[in-house]
Structure formats: structure tokens, C-alpha cells
Design a protein around this motif. Structure first.
Motif, mmCIF file in Angstrom:
data_model
loop_
_atom_site.group_PDB
_atom_site.id
_atom_site.type_symbol
_atom_site.label_atom_id
_atom_site.label_comp_id
_atom_site.label_asym_id
_atom_site.label_seq_id
_atom_site.Cartn_x
_atom_site.Cartn_y
_atom_site.Cartn_z
ATOM 1 N N LEU A 1 0.843 -1.191 0.000
ATOM 2 C CA LEU A 1 0.000 0.000 0.000
ATOM 3 C C LEU A 1 0.882 1.246 0.000
ATOM 4 C CD1 LEU A 1 -2.702 -1.028 2.628
ATOM 5 C CD2 LEU A 1 -2.760 -1.299 0.149
ATOM 6 N N PRO A 2 0.524 2.230 -0.811
ATOM 7 C CA PRO A 2 1.339 3.457 -0.866
ATOM 8 C C PRO A 2 1.232 4.254 0.435
ATOM 9 C CG PRO A 2 -0.581 3.644 -2.293
ATOM 10 C CD PRO A 2 -0.597 2.261 -1.735
ATOM 11 N N LYS A 3 2.371 4.787 0.869
ATOM 12 C CA LYS A 3 2.433 5.663 2.037
ATOM 13 C C LYS A 3 2.620 7.088 1.553
ATOM 14 C CE LYS A 3 5.401 4.426 5.252
ATOM 15 N NZ LYS A 3 6.576 3.850 5.929
ATOM 16 N N PRO A 4 2.237 8.056 2.377
ATOM 17 C CA PRO A 4 2.529 9.443 1.995
ATOM 18 C C PRO A 4 4.040 9.597 1.795
ATOM 19 C CG PRO A 4 1.081 9.374 3.909
ATOM 20 C CD PRO A 4 1.535 7.969 3.647
ATOM 21 N N GLY A 5 4.431 10.234 0.744
ATOM 22 C CA GLY A 5 5.853 10.405 0.477
ATOM 23 C C GLY A 5 6.373 9.422 -0.551
ATOM 24 N N GLY A 6 5.521 8.488 -1.000
ATOM 25 C CA GLY A 6 5.933 7.591 -2.071
ATOM 26 C C GLY A 6 6.416 6.219 -1.659
ATOM 27 N N ASP A 7 6.746 6.020 -0.389
ATOM 28 C CA ASP A 7 7.176 4.689 0.047
ATOM 29 C C ASP A 7 5.997 3.731 0.019
ATOM 30 O OD1 ASP A 7 9.756 5.522 0.486
ATOM 31 O OD2 ASP A 7 9.512 5.782 2.644
ATOM 32 N N LEU A 8 6.333 2.446 0.184
ATOM 33 C CA LEU A 8 5.302 1.423 0.230
ATOM 34 C C LEU A 8 5.252 0.786 1.610
ATOM 35 C CD1 LEU A 8 5.896 -0.323 -3.214
ATOM 36 C CD2 LEU A 8 4.084 1.285 -2.608
ATOM 37 N N ARG A 9 4.046 0.455 2.060
ATOM 38 C CA ARG A 9 3.847 -0.227 3.335
ATOM 39 C C ARG A 9 3.425 -1.654 3.018
ATOM 40 N NH1 ARG A 9 2.833 1.951 8.074
ATOM 41 N NH2 ARG A 9 2.079 3.890 7.173
#
Length: 171
Positions: free
Chosen positions: A60-68
């Protein structure tokens, strides 16, 4: 939980709830209880452990572009873990309190909130007053599986077969 996702099999918690219909409810509960107890004893055939104890992964996308990374375990694994957590709730609270209040402590999160409010109420005007919060990123996956299994044997020996089944091999 409503809208809860499924693991490999596609089985969702709602599917189990739907089987609890009049006339069959007691039989279904008897069967589920027997299955959960077998799983807690670690009595799971090796050829199905991978499917029963594994998880599907989603990013799932996180704020800032990283993935969770989100892992969704099979319903039977989740049910068994919830039953164990409920059964050993007092044991967990006895080990974790007062450092950690989110497990086994009724109203634990609310208690922390009240303490923080009280602290800042008393520290009004004190420029040196502060509270440190720590968010450990993905801490669960950084704990050594061998250490997790060893600590389970020390703290909750009755839970060791279940933890061994879940973490004794790759899933």
C-alpha cells in the motif's frame, strides 16, 4: 471485521460468520473450536502449513511515495491467534505493563492519553517540559524468530506449539 481481507484461500471472516445459521450454529462452533485447539497444539500437517500459516502480501502506498507491506493471513490462522490472545490476555498484560499498555490492558491507550494531558497541564509554562514518542518502523519483522520462540517458552509455554508452527519454518 466487516470488509476484512482474505488470505490464499479467499476465505474471509464473514464467510465463517455466515455459517453460524440457526440449526447448524452449535455444530459449526464445535468444529471451529476443535480446529483452533488442534492448531494451538501445533498439530498441523507439514504439507498444509505453508498455505494455512502463510499470508498474501500487498503493498500500500504511504505518503511520500514509500510502500507499506501488508500481510493478510488465512482466516483460520487469524482466528487461532485471536483466540490465543484472548485466552492469554492477563499473562501478556502482566509481562508488558507498565511499559506497554496496548496489549491486555483495558483502556490502556486512554490511560496514556490522560497521563499526557495531566503532565502538560501541570507543566504549563515550563519550556523544558516534553514527551518523547518513538515509532519503531516494522519492528515485528526485525525480531529474530528464534528469540521470539525462546521467549514464548519462558513467558507462555502453553503457546509454544502454536508459535513454533507459525515461526519454526519459512511460510
Amino acid at each position: 471485521a466487516p470488509g476484512s481481507a482474505s488470505g490464499y484461500s479467499g476465505l474471509k471472516p464473514q464467510h465463517l460468520k455466515d455459517t453460524l445459521c440457526p440449526g447448524w450454529q452449535h455444530e459449526v462452533l464445535r468444529w471451529l473450536t476443535a480446529m483452533v485447539n488442534k492448531m494451538l497444539r501445533g498439530d498441523i500437517p507439514p504439507n498444509v502449513r505453508r498455505w494455512l500459516l502463510g499470508a498474501t502480501l500487498a503493498a500500500l502506498p504511504k505518503p511520500g511515495g514509500d510502500l507499506r507491506p501488508i500481510a493478510v493471513g488465512e482466516v483460520y490462522r487469524r482466528l487461532t491467534s485471536k483466540a490465543a490472545a484472548s485466552h492469554f490476555k492477563a499473562t501478556f498484560a502482566g509481562v508488558l505493563e507498565p511499559t506497554q499498555l496496548g496489549v491486555g490492558t483495558s483502556g490502556g491507550a486512554e490511560a496514556v492519553l490522560h497521563v499526557v494531558r495531566q503532565y502538560f497541564g501541570q507543566a504549563k509554562g515550563d519550556v523544558n517540559a516534553g514527551i518523547l514518542t518513538v515509532d519503531v518502523a516494522n519492528a515485528f519483522n526485525s525480531v529474530d524468530r528464534v528469540a521470539r520462540r525462546r521467549e514464548t517458552r519462558l513467558i507462555v509455554p502453553a503457546l509454544a506449539p502454536w508459535v513454533d508452527a507459525c515461526y519454526g519454518t519459512d511460510s
